[in-house]
Design a protein around this motif. Structure first.
Motif, mmCIF file in Angstrom:
data_model
loop_
_atom_site.group_PDB
_atom_site.id
_atom_site.type_symbol
_atom_site.label_atom_id
_atom_site.label_comp_id
_atom_site.label_asym_id
_atom_site.label_seq_id
_atom_site.Cartn_x
_atom_site.Cartn_y
_atom_site.Cartn_z
ATOM 1 N N GLN A 42 33.630 36.374 45.731
ATOM 2 C CA GLN A 42 34.282 36.812 44.497
ATOM 3 C C GLN A 42 35.432 35.872 44.161
ATOM 4 O O GLN A 42 35.967 35.196 45.035
ATOM 5 C CB GLN A 42 34.837 38.233 44.661
ATOM 6 C CG GLN A 42 33.800 39.285 44.962
ATOM 7 C CD GLN A 42 32.873 39.537 43.798
ATOM 8 O OE1 GLN A 42 33.314 39.607 42.658
ATOM 9 N NE2 GLN A 42 31.596 39.679 44.071
ATOM 10 N N HIS A 43 35.816 35.858 42.886
ATOM 11 C CA HIS A 43 36.993 35.124 42.409
ATOM 12 C C HIS A 43 38.032 36.169 41.998
ATOM 13 O O HIS A 43 37.796 36.935 41.068
ATOM 14 C CB HIS A 43 36.640 34.261 41.186
ATOM 15 C CG HIS A 43 35.726 33.130 41.496
ATOM 16 N ND1 HIS A 43 34.368 33.279 41.653
ATOM 17 C CD2 HIS A 43 35.985 31.820 41.680
ATOM 18 C CE1 HIS A 43 33.831 32.103 41.912
ATOM 19 N NE2 HIS A 43 34.795 31.209 41.947
ATOM 20 N N VAL A 44 39.155 36.209 42.716
ATOM 21 C CA VAL A 44 40.190 37.201 42.447
ATOM 22 C C VAL A 44 41.429 36.487 41.924
ATOM 23 O O VAL A 44 41.899 35.522 42.520
ATOM 24 C CB VAL A 44 40.540 38.012 43.715
ATOM 25 C CG1 VAL A 44 41.637 39.024 43.423
ATOM 26 C CG2 VAL A 44 39.304 38.718 44.247
ATOM 27 N N VAL A 45 41.950 36.980 40.796
ATOM 28 C CA VAL A 45 43.132 36.394 40.164
ATOM 29 C C VAL A 45 44.340 37.274 40.466
ATOM 30 O O VAL A 45 44.247 38.502 40.428
ATOM 31 C CB VAL A 45 42.941 36.308 38.628
ATOM 32 C CG1 VAL A 45 44.184 35.747 37.967
ATOM 33 C CG2 VAL A 45 41.738 35.476 38.291
ATOM 34 N N GLY A 46 45.460 36.627 40.746
ATOM 35 C CA GLY A 46 46.675 37.386 40.983
ATOM 36 C C GLY A 46 47.873 36.489 41.197
ATOM 37 O O GLY A 46 47.833 35.293 40.909
ATOM 38 N N VAL A 96 44.069 31.863 42.030
ATOM 39 C CA VAL A 96 42.689 32.308 41.978
ATOM 40 C C VAL A 96 42.127 32.070 43.371
ATOM 41 O O VAL A 96 42.116 30.936 43.866
ATOM 42 C CB VAL A 96 41.849 31.547 40.933
ATOM 43 C CG1 VAL A 96 40.401 32.035 40.960
ATOM 44 C CG2 VAL A 96 42.432 31.681 39.543
ATOM 45 N N LEU A 97 41.702 33.142 44.023
ATOM 46 C CA LEU A 97 41.143 33.048 45.360
ATOM 47 C C LEU A 97 39.633 33.166 45.283
ATOM 48 O O LEU A 97 39.106 34.014 44.565
ATOM 49 C CB LEU A 97 41.679 34.177 46.245
ATOM 50 C CG LEU A 97 43.185 34.310 46.363
ATOM 51 C CD1 LEU A 97 43.533 35.525 47.210
ATOM 52 C CD2 LEU A 97 43.788 33.054 46.952
ATOM 53 N N VAL A 98 38.952 32.324 46.018
ATOM 54 C CA VAL A 98 37.503 32.388 46.114
ATOM 55 C C VAL A 98 37.176 32.765 47.553
ATOM 56 O O VAL A 98 37.585 32.070 48.488
ATOM 57 C CB VAL A 98 36.846 31.040 45.757
ATOM 58 C CG1 VAL A 98 35.330 31.134 45.874
ATOM 59 C CG2 VAL A 98 37.264 30.576 44.374
ATOM 60 N N GLY A 99 36.492 33.879 47.718
ATOM 61 C CA GLY A 99 36.155 34.343 49.060
ATOM 62 C C GLY A 99 35.580 35.740 49.004
ATOM 63 O O GLY A 99 35.015 36.147 47.992
ATOM 64 N N GLU A 100 35.748 36.476 50.108
ATOM 65 C CA GLU A 100 35.192 37.824 50.145
ATOM 66 C C GLU A 100 36.143 38.799 50.821
ATOM 67 O O GLU A 100 36.972 38.418 51.639
ATOM 68 C CB GLU A 100 33.834 37.840 50.833
ATOM 69 C CG GLU A 100 33.844 37.414 52.271
ATOM 70 C CD GLU A 100 32.463 37.429 52.894
ATOM 71 O OE1 GLU A 100 31.717 38.402 52.692
ATOM 72 O OE2 GLU A 100 32.140 36.468 53.585
ATOM 73 N N MET A 101 35.994 40.054 50.447
ATOM 74 C CA MET A 101 36.818 41.140 50.967
ATOM 75 C C MET A 101 36.085 41.777 52.135
ATOM 76 O O MET A 101 34.905 42.132 52.016
ATOM 77 C CB MET A 101 37.048 42.163 49.857
ATOM 78 C CG MET A 101 38.081 43.165 50.169
ATOM 79 S SD MET A 101 39.683 42.400 50.005
ATOM 80 C CE MET A 101 40.642 43.764 49.491
ATOM 81 N N ARG A 102 36.772 41.876 53.290
ATOM 82 C CA ARG A 102 36.205 42.538 54.459
ATOM 83 C C ARG A 102 37.270 43.408 55.108
ATOM 84 O O ARG A 102 38.333 42.908 55.455
ATOM 85 C CB ARG A 102 35.705 41.515 55.488
ATOM 86 C CG ARG A 102 34.425 40.821 55.070
ATOM 87 C CD ARG A 102 33.944 39.883 56.127
ATOM 88 N NE ARG A 102 34.538 38.574 55.826
ATOM 89 C CZ ARG A 102 34.827 37.660 56.717
ATOM 90 N NH1 ARG A 102 34.598 37.865 57.980
ATOM 91 N NH2 ARG A 102 35.364 36.514 56.364
ATOM 92 N N ILE A 111 41.595 28.162 47.419
ATOM 93 C CA ILE A 111 42.716 28.655 46.626
ATOM 94 C C ILE A 111 42.902 27.723 45.437
ATOM 95 O O ILE A 111 43.022 26.513 45.605
ATOM 96 C CB ILE A 111 44.038 28.681 47.437
ATOM 97 C CG1 ILE A 111 43.929 29.633 48.622
ATOM 98 C CG2 ILE A 111 45.199 29.092 46.546
ATOM 99 C CD1 ILE A 111 45.159 29.649 49.508
ATOM 100 N N LEU A 112 42.895 28.294 44.240
ATOM 101 C CA LEU A 112 43.190 27.548 43.024
ATOM 102 C C LEU A 112 44.570 27.997 42.569
ATOM 103 O O LEU A 112 44.818 29.188 42.418
ATOM 104 C CB LEU A 112 42.152 27.848 41.938
ATOM 105 C CG LEU A 112 40.705 27.547 42.327
ATOM 106 C CD1 LEU A 112 39.755 28.294 41.426
ATOM 107 C CD2 LEU A 112 40.453 26.072 42.253
#
Length: 138
Positions: A42-46, A96-102, A111-112
């Motif tokens: 997923q791409h998560v923005v924050g 913007v993080l690219v990865g997965e939630m576990r 990391i963007l």
């Protein structure tokens, strides 16, 4: 059928298949809640949560950087990045993080960082080895 017609149909079929895979690969931004329910990359923005501690000790593990990020919906989550701490991380305005939630923690592969600029906004892509992707700046 002629040989040229068969080759033409095969070429068209391959082109359509290629276009469909490009369309299916487009990602939209998520928040931590959506990343948990959707699973996978997923791409998560924050923004970096400055009230929480960051941890990076190059002497112990140079490829582990831990911090907390608040997503666009206000949810704060722990982030573990498998790579060196990005240069000027503290100066970034948006991430913007690219990865997965576990298990309640976001494991980032990339990391963007949106860095502040006097004249224009830049989105800088940081690779796992800590280098800046030259093609990512705008």
């Amino acid at each position: 059928m002629k040989k040229s017609a068969i080759i033409g149909l095969i070429t068209i079929a391959i082109s359509v298949g290629f276009l469909l895979t490009l369309n299916a690969d487009t990602n939209t931004y998520s928040d931590f809640t959506q990343a948990t329910t959707r699973g996978g990359e997923q791409h998560v923005v924050g923004v970096w949560d400055k009230s929480q501690p960051i941890h990076y000790d190059a002497m112990v593990d140079a490829n582990k950087f831990t911090f907390f990020m608040e997503d666009q919906s206000g949810v704060v989550s722990k982030v573990i990045y498998k790579g060196t701490k990005p240069q000027d991380f503290e100066k970034s305005e948006k991430l913007v993080l690219v990865g997965e939630m576990r298990e309640g923690t976001f494991y980032a592969n990339k990391i963007l960082m949106k860095c502040p600029s006097k004249y224009n906004d830049q989105l800088v892509e940081i690779n796992v080895d800590g280098t800046v992707n030259e093609n990512s700046t705008k």
